[in-house]
Design a protein around this motif. Structure first.
Motif, PDB file in Angstrom:
ATOM      1  N   ILE A   1       0.847  -1.215   0.000  1.00 23.96           N
ATOM      2  CA  ILE A   1       0.000   0.000   0.000  1.00 23.96           C
ATOM      3  C   ILE A   1       0.879   1.261   0.000  1.00 23.96           C
ATOM      4  CG2 ILE A   1      -0.332  -0.122   2.546  1.00 23.96           C
ATOM      5  CD1 ILE A   1      -2.855   1.385   0.118  1.00 23.96           C
ATOM      6  N   ILE A   2       1.972   1.226   0.764  1.00 21.20           N
ATOM      7  CA  ILE A   2       2.822   2.431   0.834  1.00 21.20           C
ATOM      8  C   ILE A   2       3.502   2.662  -0.519  1.00 21.20           C
ATOM      9  CG2 ILE A   2       4.843   3.459   1.944  1.00 21.20           C
ATOM     10  CD1 ILE A   2       3.941   1.879   4.534  1.00 21.20           C
TER      11      ILE A   2
ATOM     12  N   PHE B   1       4.367  -0.505  10.411  1.00 15.96           N
ATOM     13  CA  PHE B   1       3.875   0.280   9.270  1.00 15.96           C
ATOM     14  C   PHE B   1       4.777   1.505   9.051  1.00 15.96           C
ATOM     15  CE2 PHE B   1       0.810   3.137   7.110  1.00 15.96           C
ATOM     16  CZ  PHE B   1       0.371   2.281   6.108  1.00 15.96           C
ATOM     17  N   LEU B   2       5.129   2.175  10.155  1.00 18.73           N
ATOM     18  CA  LEU B   2       5.973   3.373  10.066  1.00 18.73           C
ATOM     19  C   LEU B   2       7.383   3.014   9.581  1.00 18.73           C
ATOM     20  CD1 LEU B   2       6.534   6.376  10.565  1.00 18.73           C
ATOM     21  CD2 LEU B   2       6.839   5.859  13.000  1.00 18.73           C
ATOM     22  N   ASP B   3       7.954   1.955  10.128  1.00 25.95           N
ATOM     23  CA  ASP B   3       9.313   1.550   9.712  1.00 25.95           C
ATOM     24  C   ASP B   3       9.356   1.231   8.222  1.00 25.95           C
ATOM     25  OD1 ASP B   3      10.232   1.839  12.243  1.00 25.95           O
ATOM     26  OD2 ASP B   3      10.231  -0.306  12.741  1.00 25.95           O
ATOM     27  N   VAL B   4       8.327   0.504   7.758  1.00 29.28           N
ATOM     28  CA  VAL B   4       8.278   0.155   6.324  1.00 29.28           C
ATOM     29  C   VAL B   4       8.190   1.439   5.502  1.00 29.28           C
ATOM     30  CG1 VAL B   4       6.856  -0.926   4.535  1.00 29.28           C
ATOM     31  CG2 VAL B   4       7.282  -2.150   6.672  1.00 29.28           C
ATOM     32  N   GLY B   5       7.356   2.378   5.948  1.00 26.56           N
ATOM     33  CA  GLY B   5       7.199   3.656   5.233  1.00 26.56           C
ATOM     34  C   GLY B   5       8.525   4.409   5.141  1.00 26.56           C
ATOM     35  N   ARG B   6       9.257   4.448   6.242  1.00 27.53           N
ATOM     36  CA  ARG B   6      10.545   5.182   6.243  1.00 27.53           C
ATOM     37  C   ARG B   6      11.539   4.539   5.284  1.00 27.53           C
ATOM     38  NH1 ARG B   6      10.600   6.239  12.738  1.00 27.53           N
ATOM     39  NH2 ARG B   6       9.638   8.304  12.651  1.00 27.53           N
ATOM     40  N   GLU B   7      11.525   3.209   5.221  1.00 27.31           N
ATOM     41  CA  GLU B   7      12.440   2.505   4.312  1.00 27.31           C
ATOM     42  C   GLU B   7      12.079   2.803   2.856  1.00 27.31           C
ATOM     43  OE1 GLU B   7      15.300   0.674   4.480  1.00 27.31           O
ATOM     44  OE2 GLU B   7      15.206   1.579   6.475  1.00 27.31           O
TER      45      GLU B   7
ATOM     46  N   TYR C   1      12.382   7.120  -2.880  1.00 30.12           N
ATOM     47  CA  TYR C   1      11.670   8.196  -3.608  1.00 30.12           C
ATOM     48  C   TYR C   1      12.143   9.575  -3.108  1.00 30.12           C
ATOM     49  CZ  TYR C   1       8.500   4.437  -5.029  1.00 30.12           C
ATOM     50  OH  TYR C   1       7.971   3.282  -5.545  1.00 30.12           O
ATOM     51  N   PRO C   2      13.413   9.904  -3.350  1.00 30.78           N
ATOM     52  CA  PRO C   2      13.941  11.168  -2.827  1.00 30.78           C
ATOM     53  C   PRO C   2      13.244  12.387  -3.426  1.00 30.78           C
ATOM     54  CG  PRO C   2      15.513  10.120  -4.316  1.00 30.78           C
ATOM     55  CD  PRO C   2      14.412   9.148  -4.109  1.00 30.78           C
ATOM     56  N   ASP C   3      12.566  12.207  -4.570  1.00 33.12           N
ATOM     57  CA  ASP C   3      11.865  13.321  -5.224  1.00 33.12           C
ATOM     58  C   ASP C   3      10.550  13.660  -4.518  1.00 33.12           C
ATOM     59  OD1 ASP C   3      11.397  10.637  -6.140  1.00 33.12           O
ATOM     60  OD2 ASP C   3      10.060  11.399  -7.700  1.00 33.12           O
ATOM     61  N   ILE C   4      10.112  12.819  -3.586  1.00 30.54           N
ATOM     62  CA  ILE C   4       8.830  13.070  -2.906  1.00 30.54           C
ATOM     63  C   ILE C   4       9.087  13.321  -1.425  1.00 30.54           C
ATOM     64  CG2 ILE C   4       6.603  12.021  -2.298  1.00 30.54           C
ATOM     65  CD1 ILE C   4       6.983  10.496  -5.056  1.00 30.54           C
ATOM     66  N   GLU C   5       8.561  14.432  -0.948  1.00 32.20           N
ATOM     67  CA  GLU C   5       8.744  14.792   0.469  1.00 32.20           C
ATOM     68  C   GLU C   5       7.958  13.820   1.349  1.00 32.20           C
ATOM     69  OE1 GLU C   5       7.810  18.969   1.034  1.00 32.20           O
ATOM     70  OE2 GLU C   5       7.390  18.518   3.164  1.00 32.20           O
ATOM     71  N   PHE C   6       8.590  13.300   2.380  1.00 31.31           N
ATOM     72  CA  PHE C   6       7.917  12.307   3.237  1.00 31.31           C
ATOM     73  C   PHE C   6       7.915  12.783   4.683  1.00 31.31           C
ATOM     74  CE2 PHE C   6       8.259   8.621   6.129  1.00 31.31           C
ATOM     75  CZ  PHE C   6       7.090   7.963   5.811  1.00 31.31           C
ATOM     76  N   SER C   7       6.758  12.640   5.334  1.00 39.99           N
ATOM     77  CA  SER C   7       6.712  12.882   6.780  1.00 39.99           C
ATOM     78  C   SER C   7       5.674  11.953   7.377  1.00 39.99           C
ATOM     79  CB  SER C   7       6.364  14.343   7.071  1.00 39.99           C
ATOM     80  OG  SER C   7       5.061  14.605   6.601  1.00 39.99           O
ATOM     81  N   ASP C   8       5.657  11.847   8.691  1.00 41.18           N
ATOM     82  CA  ASP C   8       4.634  11.014   9.328  1.00 41.18           C
ATOM     83  C   ASP C   8       3.917  11.818  10.393  1.00 41.18           C
ATOM     84  OD1 ASP C   8       7.318  10.371  10.907  1.00 41.18           O
ATOM     85  OD2 ASP C   8       5.625   9.940  12.253  1.00 41.18           O
TER      86      ASP C   8
END
Ligand code: NAD
Length: 341
Positions: free
Chosen positions: A153-154, A185-191, A196-203
């Motif tokens: 899903i991520i 879920f969070l750990d998988v998302g961070r990995e 995808y360095p072109d997309i800004e990621f936060s939680d």
């Protein structure tokens, strides 16, 4: 070449709003051969099964379906058709956009454009629950989150962001309390975010997220989250843009998608030509994007937006004084299409 797609007209208002949608798609120039199959109450009456095998076979063959709302028969022994379809085709993505339409009364009038990706199969929706004691004073629901389920899903959300030129992904969780399920879920998302360095990621922790969505929804672009939080936050997002009347949704698996309005079969207004067809038309827009008919999708979305903004050819849920019906609103959208390049 024509696309072979499955059409389930559905129950209640379903046949009225899907008929308009099929006309709109045709006028937008998308070449589609519809395989029409019956599920829900119509199928129950004819075949004694609300989800007959020929519906499953049709979707399995065509890989893409547009579905009208289905009435869930009341009484024991009937499985939820929507849950059954999700499981049958492993539709692990629930995609729900929330977009402002000029002309719709809502708390916020400016441009909101959020897409929520909700994990659709795991956690508290797996149906693993029971009473712990015979006198039923305690109950337990087991919510399992897996690495595989989280990854797919991520990753889907990141791929969508990249393909549709979205800039930011917010992953929503409760890992401070649900240290294992939420933490995984969070750990998988961070990995995955590292790819995808072109997309800004936060939680964000879900409670803070709920407040932030109400206080400042403009900060959000793409949101990805687990099943229960996604269920609640996607309705919250619909509320920010004026309710469920215009809310489309998609259930997507690997190479397969079922597209539908978020609302139900509205038996109270069925057969009266008063239902708003826009939610299912906007679901069709998502479907057309999915099958690569991007130009038809863009033109239909613009035509719907223009008709709503003008405010004269809209159903009464949008304008309480309106006497315009489902068919007439559809005709106005079709006419509008002619003026859109
Ligand atoms: P509903 O969404 O059908 O109706 C809620 C209210 O919204 C009603 O007053 C209805 O008239 C109004 N409404 C809904 N769609 C509208 C539209 N397009 N235009 C104008 N007004 C609209 O919810 P409900 O009454 O709780 O459910 C009715 C049936 O639909 C139930 O059997 C339920 O299980 C089923 N349902 C199916 C789906 C689905 O197939 N995806 C989703 C939700 C509910």
């Amino acid at each position: 070449m024509a696309h072979e797609l499955t059409l389930i007209p559905g129950d209640g208002i379903g046949p009225e709003i899907t008929a308009v949608t099929v006309d709109v798609i045709k006028h937008a120039g998308a070449d589609i051969n519809w395989e029409v199959v019956e599920a829900g109450m119509a199928a129950l009456e004819k075949y004694h099964d609300p989800l007959p095998q020929n519906v499953i076979d049709s979707i399995a063959r065509n890989k893409v379906a547009l579905k009208g709302p289905l009435t869930t028969p009341v009484g024991k022994g009937f499985r939820s058709i929507n849950v059954a379809l999700r499981k049958e085709f492993e539709l692990y993505v629930n995609q729900r956009p929330a977009k402002t339409f000029t002309g719709i009364k809502s708390i916020y009038f400016d441009h909101i454009d959020i897409i929520i990706f909700r994990e659709n199969l795991e956690e508290f929706y797996s149906g693993i629950e029971h009473y712990i004691d015979s006198s039923k004073t305690a109950a337990e629901t087991i919510g399992i989150i897996t690495k595989r389920g989280s990854e797919r899903i991520i990753r889907y959300a990141f791929e969508h962001a990249r393909n549709f030129d979205r800039k930011k992904i917010t992953l929503v969780h409760k890992a401070n309390i649900l240290k294992f399920t939420g933490g995984l879920f969070l750990d998988v998302g961070r990995e995955i975010a590292k790819e995808y360095p072109d997309i800004e990621f936060s939680d964000k922790i879900v409670d803070n997220m709920a407040m932030q969505m109400v206080m400042n929804p403009y900060q959000f672009d793409v949101v990805v989250t687990t099943n229960l939080f996604g269920d609640i936050l996607s309705d919250l997002a619909s509320g920010l843009v004026g309710g469920l009347g215009l809310a489309p949704g998609a259930n997507i698996g690997d190479g397969i998608g079922i597209f539908e309005a978020v609302h139900g079969s509205a038996p109270d207004i069925a057969g009266q030509n008063v239902a708003n067809p826009c939610a299912v038309i906007l679901a069709a827009v998502m479907m057309l994007e999915y099958i690569g008919e991007k130009d038809a999708a863009r033109r239909i979305e613009k035509a719907v937006a223009n008709v709503i903004a003008r405010g004269t050819d809209v159903t009464r849920d949008i304008n309480i004084h309106s006497t315009v019906g489902t068919k007439e609103m559809g005709a106005a959208i079709i006419k509008e299409l002619d003026s859109i390049e």
